[in-house]
Design a protein around this motif. Structure first.
Motif, PDB file in Angstrom:
ATOM      1  N   CYS A 380      13.685  -2.047  -1.009  1.00  0.00           N
ATOM      2  CA  CYS A 380      12.490  -2.420  -1.781  1.00  0.00           C
ATOM      3  C   CYS A 380      11.449  -3.111  -0.899  1.00  0.00           C
ATOM      4  CB  CYS A 380      12.872  -3.341  -2.940  1.00  0.00           C
ATOM      5  SG  CYS A 380      13.745  -2.537  -4.298  1.00  0.00           S
ATOM      6  N   ILE A 381      11.894  -4.078  -0.115  1.00  0.00           N
ATOM      7  CA  ILE A 381      10.962  -4.865   0.698  1.00  0.00           C
ATOM      8  C   ILE A 381      10.397  -4.030   1.841  1.00  0.00           C
ATOM      9  CG2 ILE A 381      10.756  -6.854   2.241  1.00  0.00           C
ATOM     10  CD1 ILE A 381      12.855  -8.251   0.466  1.00  0.00           C
ATOM     11  N   TRP A 382      11.259  -3.330   2.583  1.00  0.00           N
ATOM     12  CA  TRP A 382      10.817  -2.559   3.749  1.00  0.00           C
ATOM     13  C   TRP A 382       9.829  -1.474   3.349  1.00  0.00           C
ATOM     14  CZ3 TRP A 382       9.178  -0.083   7.700  1.00  0.00           C
ATOM     15  CH2 TRP A 382       9.415   1.274   7.912  1.00  0.00           C
ATOM     16  N   ARG A 383      10.143  -0.722   2.300  1.00  0.00           N
ATOM     17  CA  ARG A 383       9.255   0.366   1.898  1.00  0.00           C
ATOM     18  C   ARG A 383       7.930  -0.159   1.357  1.00  0.00           C
ATOM     19  NH1 ARG A 383      13.028   5.315  -0.449  1.00  0.00           N
ATOM     20  NH2 ARG A 383      14.551   5.280   1.242  1.00  0.00           N
ATOM     21  N   THR A 384       7.971  -1.289   0.696  1.00  0.00           N
ATOM     22  CA  THR A 384       6.733  -1.907   0.207  1.00  0.00           C
ATOM     23  C   THR A 384       5.846  -2.325   1.383  1.00  0.00           C
ATOM     24  OG1 THR A 384       7.811  -2.714  -1.810  1.00  0.00           O
ATOM     25  CG2 THR A 384       5.764  -3.801  -1.145  1.00  0.00           C
ATOM     26  N   VAL A 385       6.453  -2.918   2.407  1.00  0.00           N
ATOM     27  CA  VAL A 385       5.701  -3.331   3.595  1.00  0.00           C
ATOM     28  C   VAL A 385       5.085  -2.109   4.288  1.00  0.00           C
ATOM     29  CG1 VAL A 385       5.927  -4.310   5.919  1.00  0.00           C
ATOM     30  CG2 VAL A 385       7.021  -5.437   3.976  1.00  0.00           C
ATOM     31  N   PHE A 386       5.833  -1.015   4.373  1.00  0.00           N
ATOM     32  CA  PHE A 386       5.318   0.191   5.015  1.00  0.00           C
ATOM     33  C   PHE A 386       4.088   0.728   4.278  1.00  0.00           C
ATOM     34  CE2 PHE A 386       5.033   4.834   5.255  1.00  0.00           C
ATOM     35  CZ  PHE A 386       4.996   5.028   6.629  1.00  0.00           C
ATOM     36  N   VAL A 387       4.159   0.803   2.957  1.00  0.00           N
ATOM     37  CA  VAL A 387       3.020   1.308   2.182  1.00  0.00           C
ATOM     38  C   VAL A 387       1.806   0.397   2.340  1.00  0.00           C
ATOM     39  CG1 VAL A 387       2.168   1.850  -0.134  1.00  0.00           C
ATOM     40  CG2 VAL A 387       4.499   2.504   0.516  1.00  0.00           C
ATOM     41  N   ILE A 388       2.032  -0.904   2.337  1.00  0.00           N
ATOM     42  CA  ILE A 388       0.920  -1.844   2.530  1.00  0.00           C
ATOM     43  C   ILE A 388       0.286  -1.629   3.898  1.00  0.00           C
ATOM     44  CG2 ILE A 388       0.327  -4.285   2.823  1.00  0.00           C
ATOM     45  CD1 ILE A 388       2.462  -4.929   0.701  1.00  0.00           C
ATOM     46  N   PHE A 389       1.111  -1.432   4.921  1.00  0.00           N
ATOM     47  CA  PHE A 389       0.598  -1.212   6.276  1.00  0.00           C
ATOM     48  C   PHE A 389      -0.280   0.040   6.335  1.00  0.00           C
ATOM     49  CE2 PHE A 389       1.210   1.192  10.245  1.00  0.00           C
ATOM     50  CZ  PHE A 389       0.599   0.327  11.144  1.00  0.00           C
ATOM     51  N   THR A 390       0.193   1.162   5.811  1.00  0.00           N
ATOM     52  CA  THR A 390      -0.590   2.406   5.861  1.00  0.00           C
ATOM     53  C   THR A 390      -1.879   2.273   5.050  1.00  0.00           C
ATOM     54  OG1 THR A 390       0.680   3.354   4.003  1.00  0.00           O
ATOM     55  CG2 THR A 390       1.426   3.874   6.238  1.00  0.00           C
ATOM     56  N   THR A 391      -1.816   1.539   3.964  1.00  0.00           N
ATOM     57  CA  THR A 391      -3.006   1.352   3.132  1.00  0.00           C
ATOM     58  C   THR A 391      -4.064   0.533   3.866  1.00  0.00           C
ATOM     59  OG1 THR A 391      -1.654   1.443   1.116  1.00  0.00           O
ATOM     60  CG2 THR A 391      -3.858   0.501   0.913  1.00  0.00           C
ATOM     61  N   VAL A 392      -3.640  -0.536   4.523  1.00  0.00           N
ATOM     62  CA  VAL A 392      -4.585  -1.388   5.259  1.00  0.00           C
ATOM     63  C   VAL A 392      -5.233  -0.616   6.401  1.00  0.00           C
ATOM     64  CG1 VAL A 392      -4.787  -3.422   6.741  1.00  0.00           C
ATOM     65  CG2 VAL A 392      -3.461  -3.550   4.625  1.00  0.00           C
ATOM     66  N   ILE A 393      -4.444   0.162   7.153  1.00  0.00           N
ATOM     67  CA  ILE A 393      -4.999   0.953   8.257  1.00  0.00           C
ATOM     68  C   ILE A 393      -5.982   1.985   7.722  1.00  0.00           C
ATOM     69  CG2 ILE A 393      -4.474   2.552  10.130  1.00  0.00           C
ATOM     70  CD1 ILE A 393      -3.663  -0.336  10.655  1.00  0.00           C
ATOM     71  N   ALA A 394      -5.662   2.597   6.582  1.00  0.00           N
ATOM     72  CA  ALA A 394      -6.574   3.573   5.974  1.00  0.00           C
ATOM     73  C   ALA A 394      -7.899   2.919   5.595  1.00  0.00           C
ATOM     74  CB  ALA A 394      -5.920   4.199   4.745  1.00  0.00           C
ATOM     75  N   MET A 395      -7.835   1.678   5.143  1.00  0.00           N
ATOM     76  CA  MET A 395      -9.056   0.961   4.775  1.00  0.00           C
ATOM     77  C   MET A 395      -9.881   0.604   6.010  1.00  0.00           C
ATOM     78  SD  MET A 395      -7.305  -1.417   1.821  1.00  0.00           S
ATOM     79  CE  MET A 395      -8.752  -2.387   1.401  1.00  0.00           C
ATOM     80  N   LEU A 396      -9.223   0.456   7.154  1.00  0.00           N
ATOM     81  CA  LEU A 396      -9.934   0.122   8.387  1.00  0.00           C
ATOM     82  C   LEU A 396     -10.615   1.335   9.014  1.00  0.00           C
ATOM     83  CD1 LEU A 396      -7.408  -2.315  10.104  1.00  0.00           C
ATOM     84  CD2 LEU A 396      -9.724  -2.887   9.338  1.00  0.00           C
ATOM     85  N   PHE A 397      -9.991   2.528   8.874  1.00  0.00           N
ATOM     86  CA  PHE A 397     -10.508   3.748   9.510  1.00  0.00           C
ATOM     87  C   PHE A 397     -10.661   4.858   8.466  1.00  0.00           C
ATOM     88  CE2 PHE A 397      -8.104   1.463  12.763  1.00  0.00           C
ATOM     89  CZ  PHE A 397      -9.067   1.307  13.736  1.00  0.00           C
ATOM     90  N   PRO A 398     -11.610   4.710   7.550  1.00  0.00           N
ATOM     91  CA  PRO A 398     -11.708   5.645   6.424  1.00  0.00           C
ATOM     92  C   PRO A 398     -12.548   6.891   6.727  1.00  0.00           C
ATOM     93  CG  PRO A 398     -13.301   3.893   6.150  1.00  0.00           C
ATOM     94  CD  PRO A 398     -12.597   3.623   7.456  1.00  0.00           C
TER      95      PRO A 398
END
Length: 476
Positions: A380-398
């Motif tokens: 639960c924790i690891w997969r949640t962290v992974f999704v948050i990471f990809t989302t933040v990077i997507a917001m930085l380089f849209p």
């Protein structure tokens, strides 16, 4: 641990026919149809949306030749890769459960480490790219309604970041699907969605052509001094377009994971070869139609994304349906591509700390109308962290086309061409400097050169595009 013990006992006692496969794992039930659905879900993704733009940069001849060339190369190397699922014998050998394991057991050494870096960085990149594309499509639904209400000249700009956050929440929930074997239903839905929005795009292109409002096309694509300012811009865009087309065929990273869902009889490699040929052939037909008809409709000024670039305004409700289908499809495809990343980290942690209850223990909870669901705290924790990471990077380089071009170009040679060819040479024991060895190496080197120039062009495009954005404040 009890489940693993019962699995081993079943294998040792010979009772593998009813519940377990020859490796002691739960019996696989995948078929030609489910594998084909997985492939279509993986292949027909956001790459299809940029094909009309790619045609506009390359022109009629180079555009069609490039798509067909990538199609044939992908089909050929996919057939080679399927034989690596079992080793040393492709039918009776030991199973390899993912791409990197195939490379490890067939090539080993530094090549195995290089594969790990290439594969998993590409999988993470695809998840970021799908987040960007899905958010743009969500924003396009709102913009489409705004244009319909206020006229086509209205600004109707909207933030992409809020939609990326919404997508992140959805992906966090879906990421708790424990493994790839449970994704068949999601893949069926995603495959239907991909067909739907591709067909809508084709239909809208045909309608635009029939109206006589189609754009100006040419044999060589965008004209210098008219559609692009300089000859260097023409070259950069053409190379970036090649990367976009390469991205449209990126699924080799999940091919072995898909093959691992298949039943043992008939042999997995036989079924997967058929599924690969069928899946890539179907998607190639759609790609040519989307690229050619989109180019005919928009001409050399084709938008980077032909369903969100608003070459089509009406019927607005049909444009909305297409973009909703894109979102649903990419939400499912995100899970298909992220599962190997999840499994890599979880399997490593379980082997590193096998006695840890936090990492290894499953907790059963009862969900009304669904049944019993196993919850693992670390998962639960690891997969949640992974999704948050990809989302933040997507917001930085849209940025759309440049990111797709970089992902496609950087992964095509190592993962789609180089490793399948090297493993085939090793498995088939092809003699060095023989005719077969020579032409396989020439194919690999040609694709390497294409990859390098397309990567450089895509990086140049990202630098140019990002200079116009403020982090977390991108708008469509």
């Amino acid at each position: 641990m009890a489940m693993q013990g019962s699995s081993r006992f079943a294998v040792e006692s010979g009772d593998v026919s009813s519940k377990f496969d020859d490796d002691g794992k739960k019996k696989r039930t995948g078929t030609l149809m489910t594998a084909t659905a997985h492939i279509i879900t993986a292949v027909i993704g956001s790459g299809v949306l940029s094909l009309s733009w790619a045609f506009a940069q390359l022109g009629w001849i180079a555009g069609i030749i490039t798509i067909l060339t990538f199609s044939l190369i992908t089909m050929f190397t996919s057939v080679l890769l399927t034989d690596g699922y079992r080793s040393p014998d492709p039918i009776t050998g030991r199973r390899n459960y993912n791409y990197i394991e195939v490379v490890k057991n067939n090539l080993g050494g530094i090549k195995y480490k290089f594969c790990g870096v290439a594969q998993y960085s590409n999988l993470v990149g695809i998840c970021i790219g799908y987040t960007i594309t899905a958010a743009i499509s969500m924003a396009a639904v709102k913009r489409s309604n705004c244009f319909h209400k206020n006229g086509h000249e209205a600004g109707c700009h909207t933030s992409n970041s809020s939609y990326m956050i919404i997508l992140g929440v959805i992906e966090i929930i879906l990421s708790q699907i424990s493994n790839f074997h449970d994704l068949s239903g999601l893949s069926y839905i995603a495959a239907v969605m991909s067909f739907t929005y591709a067909l809508i795009g084709i239909g809208l292109s045909i309608a635009k052509i029939a109206e006589g409002t189609y754009g100006r096309t040419s044999i060589t694509g965008a004209t210098i001094g008219v559609d692009v300012a300089t000859s260097s811009q023409k070259v950069w865009n053409s190379l970036q377009a090649i990367g976009n087309i390469a991205f449209a065929y990126s699924y080799s990273t999940v091919l072995i994971a898909i093959q691992d869902t298949l039943k043992s009889s008939p042999p997995e490699n036989v079924v997967m070869k058929k599924a690969g040929i069928i899946g890539v052939s179907i998607t190639s037909v759609f790609y040519v139609l989307c690229g050619a008809l989109g180019y005919s409709a928009f001409g050399n000024r084709a938008p980077g994304n032909f369903l969100t670039g608003f070459g089509f305004y009406e019927p607005y409700w049909l444009v909305d349906i297409a973009n909703i289908c894109i979102v649903v499809h990419l939400v499912g495809a995100y899970q298909v591509f992220s599962q190997p990343v999840y499994q890599l980290v979880e399997d490593w942690c379980k082997s590193r700390w096998p006695e840890s209850g936090f990492i290894a223990k499953e907790h059963q909870i009862v969900i009304p109308f669904v049944g019993i669901y196993n919850v693992n705290y670390f998962r639960c924790i690891w997969r949640t962290v992974f999704v948050i990471f990809t989302t933040v990077i997507a917001m930085l380089f849209p940025v759309f086309n440049s990111v797709l071009g970089l992902l496609g170009a950087s992964s095509f040679w190592p993962l789609t061409v180089y490793f399948p060819i090297e493993m085939h040479i090793s498995q088939a024991k092809i003699r060095s400097f023989s005719l077969n060895w020579f032409w396989l190496k020439m194919l690999s080197w040609a694709c390497f050169i294409i990859t390098v120039v397309a990567v450089v062009a895509s990086i140049q495009g990202i630098i140019t595009d990002v200079s116009h954005y403020q982090p977390f404040k991108s708008v469509s």
